[in-house]
Design a protein around this motif. Structure first.
Motif, PDB file in Angstrom:
ATOM      1  N   PRO A   8      -8.040   3.668 -14.532  1.00 53.79           N
ATOM      2  CA  PRO A   8      -7.156   4.350 -13.591  1.00 53.79           C
ATOM      3  C   PRO A   8      -5.716   4.070 -13.987  1.00 53.79           C
ATOM      4  O   PRO A   8      -5.387   2.944 -14.360  1.00 53.79           O
ATOM      5  CB  PRO A   8      -7.476   3.670 -12.259  1.00 53.79           C
ATOM      6  CG  PRO A   8      -7.964   2.312 -12.621  1.00 53.79           C
ATOM      7  CD  PRO A   8      -8.527   2.381 -14.011  1.00 53.79           C
ATOM      8  N   TYR A  10      -1.429   4.920 -13.191  1.00 54.91           N
ATOM      9  CA  TYR A  10      -0.382   5.526 -12.381  1.00 54.91           C
ATOM     10  C   TYR A  10       0.957   5.083 -12.961  1.00 54.91           C
ATOM     11  O   TYR A  10       1.303   3.908 -12.884  1.00 54.91           O
ATOM     12  CB  TYR A  10      -0.543   5.080 -10.923  1.00 54.91           C
ATOM     13  CG  TYR A  10       0.512   5.612  -9.989  1.00 54.91           C
ATOM     14  CD1 TYR A  10       0.829   6.961  -9.961  1.00 54.91           C
ATOM     15  CD2 TYR A  10       1.165   4.751  -9.114  1.00 54.91           C
ATOM     16  CE1 TYR A  10       1.796   7.441  -9.104  1.00 54.91           C
ATOM     17  CE2 TYR A  10       2.126   5.225  -8.241  1.00 54.91           C
ATOM     18  CZ  TYR A  10       2.439   6.573  -8.246  1.00 54.91           C
ATOM     19  OH  TYR A  10       3.398   7.042  -7.389  1.00 54.91           O
ATOM     20  N   GLU A  12       2.052   4.731 -16.225  1.00 58.07           N
ATOM     21  CA  GLU A  12       1.900   3.681 -17.236  1.00 58.07           C
ATOM     22  C   GLU A  12       2.202   4.227 -18.629  1.00 58.07           C
ATOM     23  O   GLU A  12       1.570   3.857 -19.609  1.00 58.07           O
ATOM     24  CB  GLU A  12       0.459   3.115 -17.203  1.00 58.07           C
ATOM     25  CG  GLU A  12      -0.054   2.660 -15.849  1.00 58.07           C
ATOM     26  CD  GLU A  12       0.452   1.283 -15.434  1.00 58.07           C
ATOM     27  OE1 GLU A  12       1.295   0.716 -16.151  1.00 58.07           O
ATOM     28  OE2 GLU A  12       0.000   0.796 -14.382  1.00 58.07           O
ATOM     29  N   ASN A  69      -0.740  11.180  -5.971  1.00 55.24           N
ATOM     30  CA  ASN A  69      -1.209   9.803  -6.007  1.00 55.24           C
ATOM     31  C   ASN A  69      -2.179   9.515  -4.854  1.00 55.24           C
ATOM     32  O   ASN A  69      -1.800   9.453  -3.695  1.00 55.24           O
ATOM     33  CB  ASN A  69       0.006   8.867  -5.925  1.00 55.24           C
ATOM     34  CG  ASN A  69      -0.394   7.412  -5.945  1.00 55.24           C
ATOM     35  OD1 ASN A  69      -0.081   6.661  -5.029  1.00 55.24           O
ATOM     36  ND2 ASN A  69      -1.100   6.999  -6.966  1.00 55.24           N
ATOM     37  N   GLY A  71      -4.427   6.865  -5.046  1.00 53.12           N
ATOM     38  CA  GLY A  71      -4.749   5.437  -5.008  1.00 53.12           C
ATOM     39  C   GLY A  71      -5.809   5.050  -6.021  1.00 53.12           C
ATOM     40  O   GLY A  71      -6.581   5.886  -6.489  1.00 53.12           O
ATOM     41  N   ASP A  92      -7.668  -2.089 -16.093  1.00 59.08           N
ATOM     42  CA  ASP A  92      -6.350  -1.573 -15.725  1.00 59.08           C
ATOM     43  C   ASP A  92      -5.658  -1.006 -16.960  1.00 59.08           C
ATOM     44  O   ASP A  92      -5.970  -1.377 -18.083  1.00 59.08           O
ATOM     45  CB  ASP A  92      -5.491  -2.691 -15.122  1.00 59.08           C
ATOM     46  CG  ASP A  92      -5.962  -3.074 -13.731  1.00 59.08           C
ATOM     47  OD1 ASP A  92      -6.865  -2.383 -13.214  1.00 59.08           O
ATOM     48  OD2 ASP A  92      -5.434  -4.051 -13.164  1.00 59.08           O
ATOM     49  N   ALA A  93      -4.699  -0.146 -16.717  1.00 56.54           N
ATOM     50  CA  ALA A  93      -4.031   0.528 -17.836  1.00 56.54           C
ATOM     51  C   ALA A  93      -2.824  -0.240 -18.349  1.00 56.54           C
ATOM     52  O   ALA A  93      -2.242   0.109 -19.360  1.00 56.54           O
ATOM     53  CB  ALA A  93      -3.603   1.922 -17.404  1.00 56.54           C
ATOM     54  N   ARG A 199       2.380  -8.509 -17.286  1.00 58.67           N
ATOM     55  CA  ARG A 199       2.658  -7.084 -17.417  1.00 58.67           C
ATOM     56  C   ARG A 199       3.751  -6.881 -18.456  1.00 58.67           C
ATOM     57  O   ARG A 199       4.813  -7.470 -18.366  1.00 58.67           O
ATOM     58  CB  ARG A 199       3.101  -6.517 -16.071  1.00 58.67           C
ATOM     59  CG  ARG A 199       2.813  -5.047 -15.921  1.00 58.67           C
ATOM     60  CD  ARG A 199       3.250  -4.588 -14.537  1.00 58.67           C
ATOM     61  NE  ARG A 199       2.216  -3.787 -13.883  1.00 58.67           N
ATOM     62  CZ  ARG A 199       1.956  -2.532 -14.202  1.00 58.67           C
ATOM     63  NH1 ARG A 199       2.605  -1.944 -15.169  1.00 58.67           N
ATOM     64  NH2 ARG A 199       1.022  -1.873 -13.555  1.00 58.67           N
ATOM     65  N   VAL A 203       6.069  -1.490 -13.746  1.00 59.18           N
ATOM     66  CA  VAL A 203       6.047  -2.414 -12.613  1.00 59.18           C
ATOM     67  C   VAL A 203       4.700  -2.375 -11.914  1.00 59.18           C
ATOM     68  O   VAL A 203       3.945  -1.420 -12.051  1.00 59.18           O
ATOM     69  CB  VAL A 203       7.139  -2.046 -11.576  1.00 59.18           C
ATOM     70  CG1 VAL A 203       8.518  -2.329 -12.127  1.00 59.18           C
ATOM     71  CG2 VAL A 203       7.013  -0.581 -11.173  1.00 59.18           C
ATOM     72  N   PHE A 206       1.285  -2.451  -6.585  1.00 59.77           N
ATOM     73  CA  PHE A 206       0.869  -2.959  -5.282  1.00 59.77           C
ATOM     74  C   PHE A 206       1.836  -4.021  -4.791  1.00 59.77           C
ATOM     75  O   PHE A 206       2.083  -5.006  -5.475  1.00 59.77           O
ATOM     76  CB  PHE A 206      -0.536  -3.549  -5.360  1.00 59.77           C
ATOM     77  CG  PHE A 206      -1.584  -2.542  -5.703  1.00 59.77           C
ATOM     78  CD1 PHE A 206      -2.026  -1.625  -4.758  1.00 59.77           C
ATOM     79  CD2 PHE A 206      -2.112  -2.480  -6.977  1.00 59.77           C
ATOM     80  CE1 PHE A 206      -2.982  -0.689  -5.073  1.00 59.77           C
ATOM     81  CE2 PHE A 206      -3.076  -1.543  -7.308  1.00 59.77           C
ATOM     82  CZ  PHE A 206      -3.512  -0.645  -6.356  1.00 59.77           C
TER      83      PHE A 206
HETATM   84  N1  UDP Z   1      -3.092   2.280 -10.169  1.00 60.27           N
HETATM   85  C1  UDP Z   1      -3.538   3.566  -9.855  1.00 60.27           C
HETATM   86  N2  UDP Z   1      -3.131   4.142  -8.679  1.00 60.27           N
HETATM   87  C2  UDP Z   1      -2.291   3.497  -7.816  1.00 60.27           C
HETATM   88  C3  UDP Z   1      -1.874   2.184  -8.128  1.00 60.27           C
HETATM   89  C4  UDP Z   1      -2.291   1.609  -9.314  1.00 60.27           C
HETATM   90  O1  UDP Z   1      -4.289   4.166 -10.612  1.00 60.27           O
HETATM   91  O2  UDP Z   1      -1.960   4.074  -6.797  1.00 60.27           O
HETATM   92  C5  UDP Z   1      -3.524   1.649 -11.422  1.00 60.27           C
HETATM   93  C6  UDP Z   1      -2.393   1.099 -12.265  1.00 60.27           C
HETATM   94  O3  UDP Z   1      -1.828   2.103 -13.087  1.00 60.27           O
HETATM   95  C7  UDP Z   1      -3.105   0.043 -13.069  1.00 60.27           C
HETATM   96  C8  UDP Z   1      -4.131  -0.501 -12.093  1.00 60.27           C
HETATM   97  O4  UDP Z   1      -4.313   0.532 -11.117  1.00 60.27           O
HETATM   98  O5  UDP Z   1      -3.762   0.594 -14.193  1.00 60.27           O
HETATM   99  C9  UDP Z   1      -3.691  -1.796 -11.445  1.00 60.27           C
HETATM  100  O6  UDP Z   1      -2.407  -1.645 -10.889  1.00 60.27           O
HETATM  101  P1  UDP Z   1      -1.283  -2.765 -11.032  1.00 60.27           P
HETATM  102  O7  UDP Z   1      -1.277  -3.306 -12.426  1.00 60.27           O
HETATM  103  O8  UDP Z   1       0.006  -2.216 -10.539  1.00 60.27           O
HETATM  104  O9  UDP Z   1      -1.806  -3.870 -10.037  1.00 60.27           O
HETATM  105  P2  UDP Z   1      -1.587  -5.449 -10.188  1.00 60.27           P
HETATM  106  O10 UDP Z   1      -2.027  -5.850 -11.577  1.00 60.27           O
HETATM  107  O11 UDP Z   1      -0.132  -5.671  -9.974  1.00 60.27           O
HETATM  108  O12 UDP Z   1      -2.466  -6.029  -9.121  1.00 60.27           O
END
Ligand code: UDP
Ligand code: MG
Length: 317
Positions: A8, A10, A12, A69, A71, A92-93, A199, A203, A206
């Motif tokens: 997933p 968003y 990136e 978006n 989620g 994650d991406a 990262r 950014v 969440f």
């Molecule tokens: N992501 C998404 N939709 C959203 C929020 C996040 O697809 O509304 C994806 C985001 O691109 C990433 C993954 O979910 O690939 C995890 O997000 P993030 O790295 O921001 O989360 P964290 O690592 O900070 O918990």
């Protein structure tokens, strides 16, 4: 096909080329056949353009983009529906999860027969403001669900195919996929310590709002116990209230008859009796409505068939 990798994403754009190259390298090194399913969750940067370009040269990529978006849960859900391989891996991406973990995750599913293996970011490269709440959260979920995982919310997870086909992730439920899997009857849930990187680009998507995810746990506890038989919950409560109301009103009536008490309605208890009767019947009504919703809901009537002998024509499809 050996592996479906579901990503997933968003906003990136900077991470995607590196991620694709890294995944492709690992897959080739281990001679896995794979598909890379990328779900663009309504990015507003040039992520989708990057995805299109990548898919030109790497034919293992299958991708789609949401109109807006929705989620991470929605993105995962769609990815799960699309996945074709017997082992499905989510990642994650943002390059925080390492594709180098994939071969071992695959092995744990295939050889150690796990239904689900969750990554555990033991050494976590995130700010303290994220690590502390996460610890508390994981402790709570662990004690409530009795699932022995240290890190429920790790984006890197591996699944046996039937698991992803039977769990429905919506809202913010992606944090609770192991819980959903357990509710669906998949008990072999394992864990693997995984590399976690800071990262590199972009950014975090969440913020503190993630704390609201705690409410989802209440929902899940409810769905797990009463999801298919809501009347057991509403009916029990409703009966208690109705019973209380009836007892109170009978008592008041007898008191009136025997002792010629004036004006039942002057007694506070009278109003309490009426109140419990109303609440009780409302609960029953809610129970009936919930039962009808369950009955009409296709998803709720899907059962995961584990094994079968002499399948009928219908089962085979
Ligand atoms: N992501 C998404 N939709 C959203 C929020 C996040 O697809 O509304 C994806 C985001 O691109 C990433 C993954 O979910 O690939 C995890 O997000 P993030 O790295 O921001 O989360 P964290 O690592 O900070 O918990
Ligand atoms: Mg991240």
């Amino acid at each position: 096909m050996d592996i479906s990798i579901v990503v997933p994403l968003y906003n990136e754009e900077e991470s995607l080329p590196e991620l694709e190259a890294w995944i492709d390298r690992v897959m080739k090194e281990h001679a896995f056949s794979y598909e890379l399913i990328m779900i663009d969750d309504g990015s507003t940067d040039s992520s989708w353009k990057v995805v299109e370009e990548l898919s030109e040269k790497n034919k293992n990529i299958r991708a789609l983009k949401f109109q807006r978006n929705y989620g991470k849960s929605a993105a995962l859900n769609v990815g799960f529906e699309a996945a074709q391989a017997n082992v499905v891996i989510t990642m994650d991406a943002d390059l925080q999860d390492s594709p180098d973990e994939v071969p071992e995750l695959y092995r744990m599913i295939m050889e150690e027969k796990y239904d689900l293996v969750s990554g555990w970011k033991k050494k976590r490269n995130d700010p303290l403001s994220k690590r502390v709440p996460s610890r508390v959260y994981n402790y709570l979920v662990r004690s409530l669900t009795k699932i022995k995982l240290h890190d429920f919310n790790c984006g890197l997870k591996a699944y046996r195919r039937p698991v992803v086909k039977s769990v429905q992730v919506h809202g913010d439920l992606h944090r609770y996929i192991p819980v959903l899997a357990k509710i669906a009857g998949f008990k072999r849930i394992g864990e693997k310590v995984v590399q976690h990187n800071a990262r590199k680009y972009g950014v975090s998507k969440f913020g503190l709002g993630r704390a609201r995810g705690m409410f989802d746990l209440v929902t899940l506890a409810f769905i797990g116990r009463f999801g298919r038989k809501p009347m057991h919950f509403f009916g029990t409560l409703g009966t208690l209230f109705l019973f209380l109301g009836v007892v109170i009103l009978i008592y008041l009536s007898i008191a009136k008859l025997l002792y010629q008490e004036y004006g039942i309605a002057d007694r506070p208890l009278f109003y309490f009796g009426i109140l419990t009767l109303i609440v009780g019947s409302q609960l029953f009504l809610s129970g009936f409505l919930a039962e009808m919703i369950v009955r009409n809901n296709q998803d709720n009537n899907q059962y995961v068939i584990e094994k079968i002998v002499n399948p009928t024509e219908k089962n085979r499809s």
